[in-house]
Motif scaffolding. Structure first.
Motif, PDB file in Angstrom:
ATOM      1  N   TYR A 127       0.828  -1.207   0.000  1.00 58.21           N
ATOM      2  CA  TYR A 127       0.000   0.000   0.000  1.00 58.21           C
ATOM      3  C   TYR A 127       0.866   1.262   0.000  1.00 58.21           C
ATOM      4  O   TYR A 127       0.538   2.252  -0.676  1.00 58.21           O
ATOM      5  N   SER A 164      -7.527  -4.726   4.239  1.00 62.88           N
ATOM      6  CA  SER A 164      -7.010  -3.343   4.260  1.00 62.88           C
ATOM      7  C   SER A 164      -7.401  -2.598   5.540  1.00 62.88           C
ATOM      8  O   SER A 164      -7.640  -1.394   5.523  1.00 62.88           O
ATOM      9  N   ARG A 197      -8.378   0.987  -2.428  1.00 57.03           N
ATOM     10  CA  ARG A 197      -8.734  -0.409  -2.189  1.00 57.03           C
ATOM     11  C   ARG A 197      -9.008  -1.137  -3.506  1.00 57.03           C
ATOM     12  O   ARG A 197      -9.541  -0.569  -4.455  1.00 57.03           O
TER      13      ARG A 197
END
Length: 517
Positions: A127, A164, A197
């Motif tokens: 990420y 996430s 996402r």
């Protein structure tokens, strides 16, 4: 529940080690057999195994299928990571690799990029890379095709990454602006915002399995940091070959600094990428005479391929690992044992055993009990405080480590190892001036401390002080010339003088490249 030691014959332990090396790439032969047994004992407790010895027998001679491997993975991996854990690596990539690469692709009309986070753990690195790419692309991000792959051997880690959703422990750099920009609060947790996402493809993948096809070809960047150091030398070399084969012509493989020696040992010349080590797709093979074998590996060449147990990035864990090259973020000093009478001697021995087993809470309890004993000298109290600092540092608890380090230095203001640890902690926290000041004290107290000059040269280089860096590097090389190449460096965690000399030469070449004729 009190833990009892299992009886395990050498032949059974050897069979278990063979299975672990075959399926996970790690080696626990020789003295490391006890560590393997402890890991399996702890896993047996978690699995509520009633009779340990038959279970070990079954493991040793069973066919390890994918389901069994996943059952055993928790014994060899932990999720020790957080966002922007190595901010310097991301900054270096933005300026020196990704930024220029995006420019070249724009000019060529090729608006695509392929990246792979290998050993991604619970997704923080992947990420962080995605956030960086969006920042670099800005308003044109929608016109680019980004393929971002993240893999890990641990299926549970992959499941968490796909959710996430992260707790406060994932944000240790106290970057509120970064968290608020990319995450939204959900109770006491934080979830990646919808804009990011679903843009990363998370897969389960075992880097140590040479029969598996590479999940990404033509990669522009592969991050594989703090993973290969835990494989046996032969398995690490094999993985390196395969990863380099997955790169595009302009691609880059980024390793951690502690894996520079592994690349050199495997026969590849790389270059420093900030405080990381990089190889490109056409990495030249180093001459065989220059390949450096770590002392840890050389000591086991007559047995079987070896590695050091430990974990990062979802592979193999272990706090007291031997690392094949200079460590700039976790090379905590070794604390030598101090003789003391009973009962303090028993507490000291218990602390050492617990640290070797990675049982930090038990170790600290023993050390506090040790410090409570009467009749301890200042030197003994100093070493206990230093070991407490070490234990907290191994767990990335920098504030606690600094607290105990200050106590240690107050007991012995002339402690070389105290200032060395202070330098490493400051460097890890990004405070380069404080790290250099601590190194100055270290080298004042011990002018022959070779590794100190090497770290000093690298830190001075990050400040752009090239002349001072050259001077420190020159002193380092002079001291190394006086040593046997096979001799081990003080506080080098198994690193040889010849290996450090090779790294010095590479650093000097980068600082003063030969002009193109």
């Amino acid at each position: 529940m009190q833990r009892t030691e299992a009886r395990c014959s050498p032949s059974l332990l050897a069979a278990l080690n063979h299975k672990v090396h075959q399926h996970l790439g790690m080696d626990f032969s020789g003295a490391r057999g006890g560590d393997l047994l402890r890991r399996l004992q702890l896993l047996a407790l978690e699995l509520q195994v009633a009779d340990l010895e038959p279970w070990l027998q079954q493991l040793a001679f069973a066919d390890w299928d994918a389901a069994l491997v996943q059952t055993l993975i928790p014994a060899f991996s932990v999720g020790e990571t957080y966002f922007r854990r190595d901010a310097e690596a991301l900054d270096w990539l933005a300026v020196n690799h990704l930024g220029p690469l995006l420019t070249r692709r724009r000019q060529a009309g090729q608006r695509s990029l392929r990246l792979w986070s290998a050993g991604c753990c619970t997704g923080e690195e992947a990420y962080s890379l995605l956030f960086l790419l969006d920042r670099l692309l800005g308003a044109e991000r929608d016109s680019w095709i980004l393929e971002l792959l993240a893999s890990d051997i641990n299926a549970a880690f992959i499941a968490r990454a796909e959710q996430s959703l992260y707790g406060a422990n994932a944000f240790r750099r106290n970057e509120a602006a970064f968290r608020n920009q990319h995450f939204q609060a959900e109770g006491r947790l934080w979830r990646v915002r919808p804009a990011w996402r679903g843009r990363i493809r998370f897969i389960q993948y075992n880097l140590a399995d040479g029969l598996l096809a590479c999940p990404m070809q033509g990669a522009d960047l592969i991050l594989c940091r703090n993973v290969l150091m835990y494989f046996s030398p032969t398995r690490a070399a094999s993985v390196l070959h395969r990863l380099l084969g997955c790169l595009d012509r302009d691609g880059l493989l980024l390793l951690s600094a502690v894996e520079a020696g592994i690349a050199t040992q495997a026969g590849f010349n790389g270059f420093w990428a900030g405080c990381n080590y990089a190889l490109n797709s056409s990495a030249e093979r180093a001459p065989p005479t220059l390949a450096v074998v770590s002392a840890d590996a050389a000591a086991r060449q007559d047995s079987s391929p070896a590695t050091t147990p430990g974990v990062a990035g979802g592979q193999a864990p272990g706090p007291r690992r031997v690392e094949p090259t200079v460590v700039v973020d976790r090379a905590w000093p070794r604390v030598d044992r101090v003789d003391a009478g009973a009962p303090s001697e028993g507490f000291w021995q218990q602390a050492q055993r617990s640290l070797d087993a990675g049982e930090y809470v038990t170790a600290r309890e023993a050390l506090l009990a040790y410090l409570a004993c009467t009749g301890l000298s200042h030197a003994q109290q100093h070493q206990a405080c230093l070991l407490l600092a070490h234990s907290w540092a191994d767990q990335q608890r920098i504030d606690e480590a600094q607290d105990w380090l200050q106590r240690a230095l107050s007991l012995d203001p002339a402690s070389v190892m105290g200032y060395w640890l202070q330098a490493l902690l400051a460097q890890q926290g990004g405070d380069i001036p404080a790290a250099l000041l601590a190194l100055q004290k270290t080298l004042y107290l011990d002018p022959g401390f070779i590794l100190g000059y090497f770290l000093q040269a690298r830190l001075l280089r990050t400040q752009g002080r090239m002349r001072a860096s050259d001077k420190a590097l020159q002193v380092c090389r002079q001291l190394l010339d006086e040593q046997d190449e096979k001799a081990l460096l003080a506080q080098g965690n198994g690193m040889s003088c010849g290996q450090l000399l090779r790294l010095c030469e590479q650093l000097l070449e980068e600082q003063h490249p030969c002009p193109i004729r």
